[in-house]
Design a protein around this motif. Structure first.
Motif, PDB file in Angstrom:
ATOM      1  N   GLU A 241      38.505  42.963 101.639  1.00  0.00           N
ATOM      2  CA  GLU A 241      39.814  42.442 102.066  1.00  0.00           C
ATOM      3  C   GLU A 241      40.446  41.597 100.954  1.00  0.00           C
ATOM      4  O   GLU A 241      41.650  41.668 100.713  1.00  0.00           O
ATOM      5  CB  GLU A 241      39.699  41.591 103.335  1.00  0.00           C
TER       6      GLU A 241
ATOM      7  N   SER B 165      47.155  44.083  95.752  1.00  0.00           N
ATOM      8  CA  SER B 165      48.505  44.197  96.298  1.00  0.00           C
ATOM      9  C   SER B 165      49.445  43.194  95.619  1.00  0.00           C
ATOM     10  O   SER B 165      50.579  43.528  95.264  1.00  0.00           O
ATOM     11  CB  SER B 165      48.474  43.955  97.803  1.00  0.00           C
ATOM     12  N   ARG B 166      48.950  41.970  95.431  1.00  0.00           N
ATOM     13  CA  ARG B 166      49.760  40.954  94.738  1.00  0.00           C
ATOM     14  C   ARG B 166      50.051  41.377  93.300  1.00  0.00           C
ATOM     15  O   ARG B 166      51.154  41.185  92.811  1.00  0.00           O
ATOM     16  CB  ARG B 166      49.038  39.613  94.728  1.00  0.00           C
TER      17      ARG B 166
ATOM     18  N   GLN C 159      50.202  44.428  92.089  1.00  0.00           N
ATOM     19  CA  GLN C 159      51.153  45.546  92.101  1.00  0.00           C
ATOM     20  C   GLN C 159      52.570  45.052  92.381  1.00  0.00           C
ATOM     21  O   GLN C 159      53.529  45.529  91.771  1.00  0.00           O
ATOM     22  CB  GLN C 159      50.731  46.591  93.131  1.00  0.00           C
ATOM     23  N   SER C 160      52.717  44.078  93.265  1.00  0.00           N
ATOM     24  CA  SER C 160      54.038  43.512  93.539  1.00  0.00           C
ATOM     25  C   SER C 160      54.594  42.823  92.297  1.00  0.00           C
ATOM     26  O   SER C 160      55.774  42.973  91.967  1.00  0.00           O
ATOM     27  CB  SER C 160      53.961  42.499  94.682  1.00  0.00           C
TER      28      SER C 160
ATOM     29  N   ASP D 222      41.633  43.844  98.072  1.00  0.00           N
ATOM     30  CA  ASP D 222      42.855  44.549  98.461  1.00  0.00           C
ATOM     31  C   ASP D 222      44.073  43.630  98.369  1.00  0.00           C
ATOM     32  O   ASP D 222      45.133  44.033  97.889  1.00  0.00           O
ATOM     33  CB  ASP D 222      42.726  45.104  99.884  1.00  0.00           C
ATOM     34  N   THR D 223      43.910  42.391  98.826  1.00  0.00           N
ATOM     35  CA  THR D 223      45.004  41.421  98.769  1.00  0.00           C
ATOM     36  C   THR D 223      45.381  41.110  97.321  1.00  0.00           C
ATOM     37  O   THR D 223      46.566  41.066  96.972  1.00  0.00           O
ATOM     38  CB  THR D 223      44.616  40.117  99.502  1.00  0.00           C
TER      39      THR D 223
END
Length: 124
Positions: free
Chosen positions: A66, A73-74, A76-77, A69-70
């Motif tokens: 988890e 994701s950060r 990629q943003s 993944d977080t």
């Protein structure tokens, strides 16, 4: 260092910076991954950076799914928001050449100015 190695290091340095900022608020400052990323960012030379990068990579693998993944994701943003800035940073890292190091040893003596010539005095 070969061009591809230089490019690879530039990309890795940028990735370390991105992941380090992604950790803010998710991992404690003294968490092993955060500490390894800071050590990599502060590495004064390429061999030390590569070592710290490997440590950070190993610590990243130890995180729960988890959390990874977080973090991804950060990252990629952040990449989507500022692609041009990130590419410019990578290009800048590739262009930097390490400063030449001087060999250890005694410093050369400063050159002395040649003695001034004495000129004849004009008598009036």
């Amino acid at each position: 260092m070969a061009q591809t190695e230089s490019e690879d290091l530039a990309v890795k340095r940028t990735a370390v910076k991105l992941l380090s900022t992604a950790c803010d608020g998710i991992l404690a400052e003294d968490a092993p991954l955060a500490a390894a990323l800071v050590a990599a960012i502060r590495s004064p030379n390429d061999p030390l950076f590569i070592y710290n990068y490997g440590v950070a990579e190993a610590e990243f693998r130890r995180l729960p799914r988890e959390t990874t993944d977080t973090l991804l994701s950060r990252c990629q943003s952040r990449i989507a928001e500022s692609q041009d800035d990130i590419l410019a940073e990578i290009r800048g890292l590739k262009l930097k050449k390490p400063a030449p190091t001087r060999a250890a040893g005694p410093k050369p003596a400063p050159k002395k100015a040649p003695p001034q010539r004495k000129t004849a005095v004009e008598w009036s």
